[in-house]
Design an enzyme around this catalytic site. Structure first.
Site, PDB file in Angstrom:
ATOM      1  N   GLY A   1       0.853  -1.185   0.000  1.00 48.18           N
ATOM      2  CA  GLY A   1       0.000   0.000   0.000  1.00 48.18           C
ATOM      3  C   GLY A   1       0.888   1.233   0.000  1.00 48.18           C
TER       4      GLY A   1
ATOM      5  CB  CYS B   1       5.293  -4.005   0.411  1.00 51.37           C
ATOM      6  SG  CYS B   1       6.503  -2.777  -0.015  1.00 51.37           S
ATOM      7  CE1 TYR B   2       0.779   1.081   5.557  1.00 48.19           C
ATOM      8  CE2 TYR B   2      -0.779  -0.741   5.614  1.00 48.19           C
ATOM      9  CZ  TYR B   2      -0.372   0.491   6.068  1.00 48.19           C
ATOM     10  OH  TYR B   2      -1.091   1.127   7.038  1.00 48.19           O
TER      11      TYR B   2
ATOM     12  CG  HIS C   1       5.984  -5.688  -4.414  1.00 48.20           C
ATOM     13  ND1 HIS C   1       4.675  -5.581  -3.998  1.00 48.20           N
ATOM     14  CD2 HIS C   1       6.598  -4.540  -4.036  1.00 48.20           C
ATOM     15  CE1 HIS C   1       4.494  -4.415  -3.404  1.00 48.20           C
ATOM     16  NE2 HIS C   1       5.648  -3.769  -3.420  1.00 48.20           N
TER      17      HIS C   1
ATOM     18  CD  GLU D   1       3.211  -8.548  -5.354  1.00 50.70           C
ATOM     19  OE1 GLU D   1       3.960  -9.246  -4.645  1.00 50.70           O
ATOM     20  OE2 GLU D   1       2.910  -7.374  -5.055  1.00 50.70           O
TER      21      GLU D   1
ATOM     22  CB  SER E   1     -20.868  -7.159 -27.020  1.00 53.21           C
ATOM     23  OG  SER E   1     -19.774  -7.876 -26.469  1.00 53.21           O
TER      24      SER E   1
ATOM     25  N   GLY F   1     -17.963  -9.912 -27.677  1.00 51.25           N
ATOM     26  CA  GLY F   1     -16.689  -9.874 -26.957  1.00 51.25           C
ATOM     27  C   GLY F   1     -16.565 -11.112 -26.068  1.00 51.25           C
ATOM     28  CB  VAL F   2     -13.648 -12.555 -24.246  1.00 52.35           C
ATOM     29  CG1 VAL F   2     -13.370 -13.797 -23.415  1.00 52.35           C
ATOM     30  CG2 VAL F   2     -12.711 -12.476 -25.427  1.00 52.35           C
ATOM     31  CG  ASP F   3     -15.308  -9.978 -20.462  1.00 58.30           C
ATOM     32  OD1 ASP F   3     -14.478 -10.896 -20.585  1.00 58.30           O
ATOM     33  OD2 ASP F   3     -15.006  -8.820 -20.164  1.00 58.30           O
TER      34      ASP F   3
ATOM     35  CB  SER G   1     -18.890 -14.745 -25.991  1.00 60.89           C
ATOM     36  OG  SER G   1     -19.055 -13.786 -26.998  1.00 60.89           O
TER      37      SER G   1
ATOM     38  CE  LYS H   1     -11.090 -10.117 -21.685  1.00 59.38           C
ATOM     39  NZ  LYS H   1     -12.241  -9.190 -21.793  1.00 59.38           N
TER      40      LYS H   1
END
Ligand code: XMP
Length: 511
Positions: A53, A80-81, A170, A172, A224, A226-228, A230, A367
């Site tokens: 953060g 970190c934070y 970090h 990640e 639409s 689009g991927v989402d 669909s 995604k």
């Protein structure tokens, strides 16, 4: 289901942490640090990660957690934070770094104690990505030092009895060598996760939950292409088939063949599939409009109107479904940020459609997980791996006013560009690429004749979040091939340029 809880203190990599955990096959959710402890307990996690953060723990108003969290008996990894907060609340001392050398930013050579569970089976030295200006002057009781850098003796701390670990860097981010292994060790060696969260399981559970929730109700979804949307449609189709109506508004501003591809992909389910051919209507509305924001607003509004008209024909529905995904949910609000472009996502809320409730079956997925779920559901790869395509479609890739001729010209040029990128395999290196029809005409010569035609721009970018992007270094020979094909095969274009601007200062789309 085993779950990891990620407590968000406002750091910039929070979503990345969640993705890393899920990549290990462990389900996790991100919750704000303000969530009451009772709610966190109700989530029943097998472990927690405190994120980074921007604040300093010793300053007034800095994000805090209920100190009782440390007597709950659940392992914690503080990053970190998150690490400093744990040290601070457990009786250690965190201070501003006294001299510049104790502040660390960027790649830092780090030495690990490999007898610590977090660093087991790792090399003793590696590069880690630091980003801290504070310093743990005194570590809390019960903790030992588990990693150091040349500037800082306490880069990581561990209390293996309570299962508390803290790192100043970090793990990640990709810049931290073996960072993924550290997260994996926390999950599997410390939290004893099994890692059995797969998209196959998720699909089965989501279908059961949707059936229970929807019962005999009717569901309406704006598709639409689009991927989402669909994948949301495919999941609902699998769950409640005939109770689902998908309204696919074809505004005539799609890429070549896209409309047919979408229709074909959904022919495998017994659902109500309504395709509205609204091209003429949109072209009429857009005639003579050349201002980008007006175009966007008009398309968004017109889309909703068409959708509403179709929805009325369906009659009363119980649920309106949307393809909202997890980053939309956890992205902190834009607040006072300046409006650069008024993004419109097909599927915005209509005013005049009567429904009881909204359902968002992808609300907890990233995604890449949505794409994986699409594959599990049997959607074709060309649909599942589709790159982002703006709601207003080709309208914002035609500079100036829009006509049927221009959309057809652009559609074909864009198809050739995509075709050549796929043939060469270069598409795998890019996150988004497309053609833009400018409103600049220039003189050319073809055969023995003079031409006065449009200039087409090619745009290709690499990016991880679409907030910033770098223009892609496509090989010249490939650009040459694309250029030659387009001017030969597409009438009305006699000049091709390649956009070499990054974002910022440019945006990815031209309008
Ligand atoms: P910009 O041009 O703002 O685009 O750098 C960033 C990403 O967003 C996409 N984009 C849109 N997506 N509705 C959408 O769903 C929109 O109105 C819209 N405008 C831009 C763009 O393609 C890029 O991926």
């Amino acid at each position: 289901m085993e779950k990891i809880l990620i407590i968000d203190f406002g750091g910039q990599y929070n979503q990345l942490i969640a993705r890393r955990v899920r990549e290990c096959g462990v389900y996790c959710e991100v919750k704000p640090y303000t969530t009451p402890l009772a709610q966190l307990k109700a989530f029943a996690p097998i472990g927690m990660i405190f994120t980074g953060g921007p604040q300093s723990v010793y300053l007034e108003g800095a994000p805090q957690v209920d100190p009782d969290i440390f007597t709950w008996g659940v392992p914690i990894l503080g990053i970190c934070y998150g690490c400093q907060l744990m040290a601070h609340l457990l009786g250690g001392q965190v201070t501003p770094a006294q001299n510049d050398s104790a502040r660390e930013y960027g790649k830092t050579l780090t030495h690990y104690d490999t007898s610590c569970k977090l660093f087991q089976d790792l090399p003793r030295d590696g590069v880690s990505w630091m980003s801290h200006g504070d310093y743990m002057a005194q570590v809390p009781q019960g903790f030992s030092l588990a990693a150091r850098s040349d500037a800082c003796p306490n880069v990581a701390i561990a209390d293996e009895v309570r299962g508390f670990y803290g790192v100043q860097f970090h793990p990640e981010v990709n810049h931290t060598e073996h960072g993924r292994d550290m997260i994996r060790s926390f999950l599997f060696a410390v939290c004893r996760a099994k890692g059995d969260w797969t998209m196959g399981n998720y699909k089965d559970r989501a279908i059961t939950d949707l059936r229970r929730k929807i019962g005999a109700g009717k569901v309406l979804l704006a598709l639409s292409g689009g991927v989402d949307s669909s994948v949301a449609a495919a999941l609902l189709a699998e769950a409640v088939g005939p109770q689902l109506t998908c309204v696919f508004v074809d505004h005539g501003l799609m890429r070549l063949n896209e409309g047919n591809e979408v229709e074909e992909a959904f022919s495998q389910w017994n659902i109500n599939f309504v395709r509205v051919d609204a091209e003429a209507r949109f072209l009429l509305k857009l005639a003579g409009v050349d201002e980008p924001e007006r175009k966007r607003k008009m398309i968004g509004e017109e889309f909703i109107r068409v959708f509403e008209e179709e929805a009325k024909k369906v009659g009363k529905v119980d649920f309106l479904a949307q393809g909202t995904i997890y980053p939309d949910v956890i992205e902190s609000g834009a607040g006072d940020a300046a409006v650069i472009k008024s993004h419109h996502n097909v599927g915005g809320l209509p005013d005049h459609v009567d429904f009881k409730e909204i359902i968002e079956p992808l609300r907890m997925l990233f995604k890449d997980e949505v794409r994986q779920l699409g594959r599990e559901l049997g959607l074709p790869e060309y649909l599942v791996s589709r790159q982002p395509f703006p709601g207003p479609g080709l309208a914002i890739r035609i500079i100036g006013d829009i006509t049927k001729d221009k959309t057809d010209t652009l559609r074909l040029a864009d198809f050739i560009f995509r075709d050549e990128m796929a043939r060469s395999g270069e598409d795998k290196n890019l996150n988004q690429f497309f053609a833009v029809l400018t409103n600049t005409r220039s003189v050319g010569v073809m055969g023995d004749g003079r031409t006065y035609d449009y200039t087409l721009a090619l745009r290709a970018v690499t990016t991880s979040d679409f907030m910033t992007a770098d223009w892609a270094r496509i090989p010249y020979d490939l650009l040459d091939k694309v250029s030659t094909r387009i001017v030969n095969e597409v009438r009305g274009i006699n000049r091709i340029v390649y956009d070499i601007t990054s974002k910022p200062p440019a945006t990815i789309e031209w309008e």
